[in-house]
Design a protein around this motif. Structure first.
Motif, PDB file in Angstrom:
ATOM      1  N   UNK A 350     -65.229  33.422 -29.889  1.00 19.71           N
ATOM      2  CA  UNK A 350     -65.502  34.771 -28.945  1.00 19.71           C
ATOM      3  C   UNK A 350     -64.820  34.781 -27.729  1.00 19.71           C
ATOM      4  N   UNK A 351     -64.397  33.708 -27.316  1.00 18.38           N
ATOM      5  CA  UNK A 351     -63.897  33.362 -25.802  1.00 18.38           C
ATOM      6  C   UNK A 351     -62.574  32.700 -25.782  1.00 18.38           C
ATOM      7  N   UNK A 352     -61.498  33.018 -25.273  1.00 11.84           N
ATOM      8  CA  UNK A 352     -60.278  32.266 -25.074  1.00 11.84           C
ATOM      9  C   UNK A 352     -59.910  32.051 -23.656  1.00 11.84           C
ATOM     10  N   UNK A 353     -59.628  30.712 -23.374  1.00 14.66           N
ATOM     11  CA  UNK A 353     -59.242  30.593 -22.043  1.00 14.66           C
ATOM     12  C   UNK A 353     -57.761  30.458 -21.826  1.00 14.66           C
ATOM     13  N   UNK A 354     -57.083  31.685 -21.200  1.00 14.99           N
ATOM     14  CA  UNK A 354     -55.735  31.655 -21.057  1.00 14.99           C
ATOM     15  C   UNK A 354     -55.523  31.280 -19.894  1.00 14.99           C
ATOM     16  N   UNK A 355     -54.540  30.255 -19.894  1.00 12.94           N
ATOM     17  CA  UNK A 355     -54.091  29.335 -18.751  1.00 12.94           C
ATOM     18  C   UNK A 355     -52.474  29.356 -18.419  1.00 12.94           C
ATOM     19  N   UNK A 356     -52.193  29.201 -17.311  1.00 11.58           N
ATOM     20  CA  UNK A 356     -50.703  28.947 -17.121  1.00 11.58           C
ATOM     21  C   UNK A 356     -50.514  27.804 -15.815  1.00 11.58           C
ATOM     22  N   UNK A 357     -49.582  27.057 -16.021  1.00 10.15           N
ATOM     23  CA  UNK A 357     -49.244  26.107 -15.168  1.00 10.15           C
ATOM     24  C   UNK A 357     -47.513  26.152 -14.813  1.00 10.15           C
ATOM     25  N   UNK A 358     -47.397  26.005 -13.502  1.00  8.75           N
ATOM     26  CA  UNK A 358     -45.903  26.213 -13.106  1.00  8.75           C
ATOM     27  C   UNK A 358     -46.027  25.723 -11.616  1.00  8.75           C
ATOM     28  N   UNK A 359     -44.530  25.387 -11.333  1.00 11.87           N
ATOM     29  CA  UNK A 359     -44.275  24.730 -10.070  1.00 11.87           C
ATOM     30  C   UNK A 359     -44.252  25.988  -8.977  1.00 11.87           C
ATOM     31  N   UNK A 360     -44.264  25.685  -7.542  1.00  4.69           N
ATOM     32  CA  UNK A 360     -43.993  26.820  -6.820  1.00  4.69           C
ATOM     33  C   UNK A 360     -42.546  27.344  -6.858  1.00  4.69           C
ATOM     34  N   UNK A 361     -41.462  26.718  -7.708  1.00  4.96           N
ATOM     35  CA  UNK A 361     -40.360  27.352  -7.651  1.00  4.96           C
ATOM     36  C   UNK A 361     -40.473  28.697  -8.571  1.00  4.96           C
ATOM     37  N   UNK A 362     -41.450  28.595  -9.301  1.00  2.00           N
ATOM     38  CA  UNK A 362     -41.674  29.935 -10.230  1.00  2.00           C
ATOM     39  C   UNK A 362     -42.218  31.051  -9.811  1.00  2.00           C
ATOM     40  N   UNK A 363     -42.709  30.876  -8.319  1.00  5.54           N
ATOM     41  CA  UNK A 363     -43.249  31.937  -7.876  1.00  5.54           C
ATOM     42  C   UNK A 363     -42.455  32.913  -7.201  1.00  5.54           C
ATOM     43  N   UNK A 364     -42.754  34.115  -6.954  1.00  8.48           N
ATOM     44  CA  UNK A 364     -44.118  34.885  -7.394  1.00  8.48           C
ATOM     45  C   UNK A 364     -44.094  35.517  -9.134  1.00  8.48           C
ATOM     46  N   UNK A 365     -43.161  35.107  -9.564  1.00  2.00           N
ATOM     47  CA  UNK A 365     -43.063  35.677 -11.026  1.00  2.00           C
ATOM     48  C   UNK A 365     -43.938  35.061 -11.979  1.00  2.00           C
ATOM     49  N   UNK A 366     -44.283  34.072 -11.868  1.00  2.00           N
ATOM     50  CA  UNK A 366     -45.430  33.482 -12.979  1.00  2.00           C
ATOM     51  C   UNK A 366     -46.934  33.991 -12.460  1.00  2.00           C
ATOM     52  N   UNK A 387     -58.078  36.758 -35.517  1.00  2.00           N
ATOM     53  CA  UNK A 387     -58.642  36.818 -34.234  1.00  2.00           C
ATOM     54  C   UNK A 387     -58.007  35.251 -33.549  1.00  2.00           C
ATOM     55  N   UNK A 388     -57.627  35.190 -32.470  1.00  2.00           N
ATOM     56  CA  UNK A 388     -56.912  33.723 -32.233  1.00  2.00           C
ATOM     57  C   UNK A 388     -58.067  32.619 -32.283  1.00  2.00           C
ATOM     58  N   UNK A 389     -57.495  31.680 -33.024  1.00  2.00           N
ATOM     59  CA  UNK A 389     -58.649  30.736 -33.537  1.00  2.00           C
ATOM     60  C   UNK A 389     -59.032  29.313 -32.704  1.00  2.00           C
ATOM     61  N   UNK A 390     -58.366  29.438 -31.499  1.00  2.00           N
ATOM     62  CA  UNK A 390     -58.511  28.014 -30.709  1.00  2.00           C
ATOM     63  C   UNK A 390     -59.133  28.499 -29.317  1.00  2.00           C
ATOM     64  N   UNK A 391     -59.673  27.561 -28.667  1.00  3.97           N
ATOM     65  CA  UNK A 391     -60.546  27.632 -27.503  1.00  3.97           C
ATOM     66  C   UNK A 391     -59.346  27.933 -26.143  1.00  3.97           C
ATOM     67  N   UNK A 392     -58.099  27.600 -26.315  1.00  2.00           N
ATOM     68  CA  UNK A 392     -57.555  27.639 -24.980  1.00  2.00           C
ATOM     69  C   UNK A 392     -56.091  28.205 -25.737  1.00  2.00           C
ATOM     70  N   UNK A 393     -55.380  29.071 -25.025  1.00  2.00           N
ATOM     71  CA  UNK A 393     -53.844  29.669 -24.929  1.00  2.00           C
ATOM     72  C   UNK A 393     -53.190  29.188 -23.744  1.00  2.00           C
ATOM     73  N   UNK A 394     -51.994  28.284 -23.660  1.00  2.26           N
ATOM     74  CA  UNK A 394     -51.623  27.945 -22.506  1.00  2.26           C
ATOM     75  C   UNK A 394     -50.217  28.111 -22.118  1.00  2.26           C
ATOM     76  N   UNK A 395     -49.597  28.432 -21.291  1.00  2.00           N
ATOM     77  CA  UNK A 395     -48.305  28.591 -20.913  1.00  2.00           C
ATOM     78  C   UNK A 395     -47.678  27.915 -19.661  1.00  2.00           C
ATOM     79  N   UNK A 396     -46.585  26.962 -19.931  1.00  2.44           N
ATOM     80  CA  UNK A 396     -46.328  26.036 -18.991  1.00  2.44           C
ATOM     81  C   UNK A 396     -44.855  26.342 -18.642  1.00  2.44           C
ATOM     82  N   UNK A 397     -44.341  26.299 -17.373  1.00  2.00           N
ATOM     83  CA  UNK A 397     -43.291  26.509 -16.975  1.00  2.00           C
ATOM     84  C   UNK A 397     -42.410  25.227 -16.886  1.00  2.00           C
ATOM     85  N   UNK A 398     -41.332  25.072 -17.730  1.00  2.81           N
ATOM     86  CA  UNK A 398     -40.896  23.759 -17.852  1.00  2.81           C
ATOM     87  C   UNK A 398     -39.082  23.700 -17.870  1.00  2.81           C
ATOM     88  N   UNK A 399     -38.593  24.772 -17.713  1.00  2.00           N
ATOM     89  CA  UNK A 399     -37.019  24.874 -17.624  1.00  2.00           C
ATOM     90  C   UNK A 399     -36.567  26.371 -17.206  1.00  2.00           C
TER      91      UNK A 399
END
Length: 822
Positions: A350-366, A387-399
């Motif tokens: 019923x609940x998914x934790x959406x998360x983002x990880x990014x450096x300051x170089x990505x701000x304020x866009x991210x 329905x999304x089947x996992x407890x987390x969904x993550x976006x990481x800025x990498x390039x």
């Protein structure tokens, strides 16, 4: 064959066959000669035969099976040496009906060995060497990349024999693994982490020169079980870069030891927050689950302070992921971390934790768009699948740009521009929409293929194409005209250049053999599905069938045949013509509206018909030019000078109605059957207009014919003629239309929905194409050697900023070999 009905033709053919002993109807059809092509031949003759594993309906069969591989990994990231070391154990369960004497694993890191198939078969088209290629070669020469297998044992520590074959490894089992049994083994391994800025690839590390810091994004990093399937056996084709991977589902327990100042994002759920997060961070994380907007777990200010301090020791982050087909993680002291809960109508998750990880170089866009894009993706994709089947969904800025997907975690590019002098940050429309688009695409991949587990090593389109189709649906549900600053949001219009160009191969081509990967694996199949949904099938039928496919194959491994068959089975629409044309050929769409002819129903009544004939003659028969000039000069004819020369024929032209005409009409009426007379009277009363439209298929792909009719009174009508109109003749057809109003124009594909490559032949009457012609000034610059010598020489700093290709100058002693040399 005018006068024969379809049933009559069949009877005639059957009668003819009786004269030829032993000749079957199918044989007669096969002997048909000439240019006729059956674009509607059923696809089942080309698809795998249905069986107890995969049914003719496209659903998993009652004996469907797939293997399972569970992993426990203890991993250490040496951020200084840029190196991973690990001990892992694998529990492999053989659910197949077969006995296995050996197991195959994937060693994707071996693609970076200098003696790998991928590295040795890198090609070039010109005698030139770019700075990036030169730097890559230097890094590859300096650092030994590839998997270092240190030990392979059974669960008791006894050595197991193994053989490495390029990017694959075979482990020979001491005892055959029977159906239904499981076995365990352990592997100790290590490898150097690639410098992604220089080497490329889907993972590695990014180095930030300004702050002398690193961001690690690690994937395809450990020995993983190759897939063993009912349709291909072991999928152990070497990893060459494009055909990504095919893996088994399983459970993962992973311990990742990193520098103490690092923040880690990974597939699964964090198991020990008390060991790696402060109490403040844990409180923020709890609040984020019910927040209406993203909440910082690690703020930008905290991330800046974190990356400036040296790491004091290490910390171990523990993650658990259930029923996933892979595992990836990212680690850096630079990470800002924000999160927000997503609620969905699903009892299991019923609940998914959406998360983002990014450096300051990505701000304020991210901080503005990343986590919200993650949630938007789940909202959109779930409507078309599950329905999304996992407890987390993550976006990481990498390039800088692009993206890559793994279970519950995605690596995504795009950052704002930073003015090095002023520090001012701006971002382009391409960066904004590129970021939102790539996050939608990569989070979407968690549905396809991370859950609907298609074989990427063979059929890239099954994940990239399906996902790009849904990505574009999500684009337009985010914002109308999404990304219009930098791209054409209408896929059918955008794909035409590729479909008529060189280098096109069928969509069904194996992944590593595709010439132009982007348009072939992404855009063309996405366009095909867009046309299916919006034009061929309609949204209701398409959406129902697509959801059925996703639900049938959730956590299972579909093939193209399963997709094709399910879409037809659930919709009730025969699509074999569409799959064959779009997926198995390189034909394109170019339908020429070659002609339109207008008629009125002839009543036979001379009072009506002779009047019409006179009007038609006045319209079509031009007055002699000499007669026009005579009149302009004031010349009087003999009859005008002497009216006595006029007689009966001056008062009655050739269209005058005679009694004979009237008698003939009366006789014709009397001979008609009552129903025929009624039809004629109705036609005379209605006064309908009859049109015959000629269509020529120049591109080869048969498609529906969307038409817009424009009437003399300014009104319009949209007409959709199904693709089956081409079933008897795939090259040229004619269509009759009867309308109560006169048509003054006909437009084929007015909304650019069928990917017609040449709109210039889609209108009748033809239209003049309007554009702008830019003036230019001819340049006659010539080299002035003397003046060039007098130009002031720039300093070394300016030279260091020079960009471009390194001149590939042949050595005087060892000339470069010509094309086709050794």
């Amino acid at each position: 064959m005018t006068g024969f009905t379809r049933r009559g033709i069949g009877a005639l053919l059957a009668a003819c066959l009786m004269l030829v002993p032993g000749l079957a109807l199918a044989d007669a059809i096969q002997q048909t000669k000439g240019d006729w092509q059956d674009k509607f031949r059923q696809l089942d003759v080309d698809l795998p035969t249905p069986n107890s594993y995969r049914t003719a309906s496209g659903a998993p069969g009652h004996q469907y099976w797939q293997q399972q591989a569970d992993y426990r990994i203890n991993l250490t990231l040496d951020a200084t040496a840029k190196r991973l070391t690990a001990d892992q154990s694998v529990r492999y369960t053989n659910n197949s009906p077969d006995t296995l004497r050996y197991l195959w694993l994937q060693l994707d890191q071996n693609i970076y060995r200098q003696d790998s198939i991928a590295e040795l078969t890198r090609t070039t088209s010109k005698d030139q060497l770019s700075y990036s290629n030169l730097a890559r070669a230097q890094v590859m020469k300096d650092i030994p990349y590839g998997m270092e297998i240190q030990q392979v044992t059974d669960e008791r520590g006894n050595p197991l024999p193994y053989t490495v074959v390029d990017t694959m490894m075979r482990i020979d089992l001491p005892q055959p693994l029977a159906s239904g049994a499981s076995t365990g083994f352990k592997i100790s391994w290590a490898h150097n982490i690639i410098n992604q800025n220089r080497v490329g690839g889907r993972s590695g590390y990014e180095h930030f020169e300004e702050t002398n810091t690193d961001l690690f994004f690690i994937a395809q990093f450990f020995p993983r079980m190759a897939a063993y399937t009912d349709y291909a056996g072991w999928q152990h084709k070497a990893f060459l870069g494009r055909g990504e991977f095919t893996l088994e589902f399983g459970d993962y327990d992973v311990a990742i030891t990193v520098p103490a100042n690092h923040i880690v994002s990974a597939s699964g759920e964090l198991q020990n927050p008390g060991d790696v997060l402060t109490s403040v961070q844990r409180d923020r994380l709890a609040k984020a689950r019910t927040a209406k907007t993203p909440v910082f777990i690690v703020t930008p200010e905290e991330a800046l302070a974190n990356e400036k301090q040296a790491a004091q020791g290490t910390r171990t982050w523990r993650f658990r992921a259930r029923n996933v087909r892979d595992f990836a993680f990212a680690s850096s002291a630079k990470f800002i971390w924000d999160a927000m809960g997503f609620r969905q109508n699903d009892r299991e998750q019923p609940e998914v934790l959406a998360m983002s990880f990014y450096p300051n170089e990505a701000e304020p866009l991210w901080s503005k768009y990343s986590t919200r894009s993650v949630i938007h993706t789940m909202e959109t994709y779930s409507k078309f699948s599950f329905p999304y089947p996992y407890p987390t969904a993550q976006s990481v800025n990498t390039w800088e740009s692009g993206g890559m997907e793994y279970p519950m975690i995605t690596f995504n590019g795009y950052r704002p521009n930073i003015d090095k002098k002023t520090g001012r940050r701006t971002y382009s429309a391409q960066a904004k929409y590129g970021l939102i688009g790539v996050i939608i695409h990569e989070i979407g991949h968690i549905y396809f293929p991370m859950v609907v587990n298609s074989d990427e090593r063979q059929w890239s389109w099954m994940d990239e194409g399906l996902n790009t189709f849904l990505q574009n649906v999500a684009h337009l549900e985010w914002e109308e005209g999404f990304g219009g600053h930098t791209r054409n949001p209408n896929l059918p219009s955008a794909i035409t250049a590729y479909m008529v160009g060189d280098g096109q191969v069928p969509i069904m081509t194996q992944s590593d053999s595709i010439v132009q990967f982007g348009p072939n694996a992404y855009t063309k199949p996405a366009t095909a599905l867009t046309i299916l949904r919006e034009t061929v099938m309609g949204r209701d039928l398409f959406d129902h069938a697509f959801r059925e496919y996703a639900r049938r194959w959730k956590f299972k491994r579909p093939t193209p045949a399963d997709f094709f068959r399910t879409m037809e089975d659930a919709s009730g629409v025969d699509l074999d013509w569409f799959w064959r044309g779009w997926f198995y050929t390189t034909d394109h769409v170019d339908i020429d509206l070659a002609g339109v002819r207008e008629y009125r129903v002839g009543t036979g009544n001379p009072e009506t018909e002779q009047k019409f004939a006179r009007e038609q003659a006045l319209r079509d028969q031009r007055e002699p030019l000499a007669q026009i000039h005579n009149r302009e000069q004031g010349l009087k004819t003999a009859v005008e000078r002497d009216p006595t020369l006029r007689d009966f024929y001056n008062e009655n032209d050739k269209f005058a109605v005679t009694n004979k005409d009237r008698n003939k009409y009366k006789e014709m009426i009397e001979k008609l059957e009552p129903w025929e007379r009624a039809a004629l009277e109705r036609a005379e009363k209605d006064g309908d207009w009859v049109y015959f439209l000629d269509f020529v298929n120049k591109g080869g792909l048969v498609m529906p014919l969307p038409l817009q009719l424009t009437f003399a009174d300014g009104g319009t009508e949209l007409v959709m003629i199904p693709a089956e109109i081409w079933r008897f003749d795939a090259k040229q057809v004619s269509k009759m239309l009867i309308r109560p109003k006169q048509i003054v124009a006909v437009d084929l594909d007015p909304r650019q929905e069928i990917a017609d490559a040449d709109p210039s032949n889609n209108s009748f009457p033809r239209r003049i194409s309007a554009s702008r012609l830019e003036l230019y000034k001819e340049s006659r610059d010539q080299k002035d050697l003397m003046a060039d010598m007098l130009v002031e020489l720039k300093g070394e700093k300016a030279e260091e900023g020079d960009k471009g290709d390194v001149p590939a100058t042949p050595s005087p002693a060892v000339p470069l070999a010509p094309a086709g040399g050794r």
